[in-house]
Design a protein around this motif. Structure first.
Motif, mmCIF file in Angstrom:
data_model
loop_
_atom_site.group_PDB
_atom_site.id
_atom_site.type_symbol
_atom_site.label_atom_id
_atom_site.label_comp_id
_atom_site.label_asym_id
_atom_site.label_seq_id
_atom_site.Cartn_x
_atom_site.Cartn_y
_atom_site.Cartn_z
ATOM 1 N N ALA A 11 -23.276 24.013 21.055
ATOM 2 C CA ALA A 11 -22.365 24.721 20.157
ATOM 3 C C ALA A 11 -21.410 23.768 19.452
ATOM 4 O O ALA A 11 -21.019 24.011 18.311
ATOM 5 N N THR A 29 -34.254 29.199 18.956
ATOM 6 C CA THR A 29 -33.879 28.059 19.784
ATOM 7 C C THR A 29 -32.365 27.913 19.826
ATOM 8 O O THR A 29 -31.657 28.396 18.952
ATOM 9 N N LEU A 30 -31.890 27.250 20.868
ATOM 10 C CA LEU A 30 -30.465 27.009 21.034
ATOM 11 C C LEU A 30 -30.159 25.537 20.789
ATOM 12 O O LEU A 30 -31.025 24.677 20.938
ATOM 13 N N PRO A 58 -24.059 26.553 24.690
ATOM 14 C CA PRO A 58 -25.125 26.667 23.682
ATOM 15 C C PRO A 58 -24.760 27.661 22.571
ATOM 16 O O PRO A 58 -23.907 28.533 22.749
ATOM 17 N N ALA A 59 -25.428 27.518 21.440
ATOM 18 C CA ALA A 59 -25.270 28.457 20.324
ATOM 19 C C ALA A 59 -26.538 28.429 19.490
ATOM 20 O O ALA A 59 -27.283 27.437 19.492
ATOM 21 N N TYR A 60 -26.780 29.507 18.775
ATOM 22 C CA TYR A 60 -27.900 29.530 17.831
ATOM 23 C C TYR A 60 -27.475 28.799 16.562
ATOM 24 O O TYR A 60 -26.379 29.032 16.061
#
Length: 124
Positions: free
Chosen positions: A65, A61-62, A52-54
């Motif tokens: 990525a 929320t994510l 995951p990434a912002y």
């Protein structure tokens, strides 16, 4: 804009689809490739699909990525995508290290020296 319920539904659908893809990939590669290579490909795919990434600063929320890095890379350049590329690189590095550890421990080949006494004992 997504509500909390629709955001969670989207995340669950994405994780479920990624999990099914990984299971199918593991089954397909496990039938034709060696265990070490199929483990490497499946773990790298898991790292790419599940990290995951912002999406940007100030967002709570994510998102995956890989998608964030792709959109940021093509729209704003490499500098804007670095915040998503770093976790991807870290996850891929961890996948390679785990594969090497599994290759050294679980998927190691038996040496011929240990197999020879077992064969001679069975024939006698």
């Amino acid at each position: 804009m997504l509500s909390e319920e629709s955001y969670l539904t989207a995340i669950y659908v994405y994780l479920g689809a990624a999990g099914l893809i990984l299971l199918c990939l593991a089954w397909w590669l496990g039938r034709s490739w060696r265990a070490g290579w199929s483990t490497l490909v499946v773990l790298l795919a898991a790292a790419l699909l599940l990290t995951p990434a912002y999406p940007r600063e100030g967002v709570d929320t994510l998102a995956p990525a890989l998608l964030v890095a792709g959109f940021q890379l093509f729209t704003e350049g490499v500098q804007a995508a670095e915040h998503a590329l770093r976790p991807l690189a870290m996850a891929c590095g961890i996948a390679v290290v785990v594969t090497v550890l599994l290759r050294v421990t679980v998927f190691r080949r038996r040496s011929d020296k240990t197999a020879a006494p077992d064969q001679s004992a069975g024939q006698a």
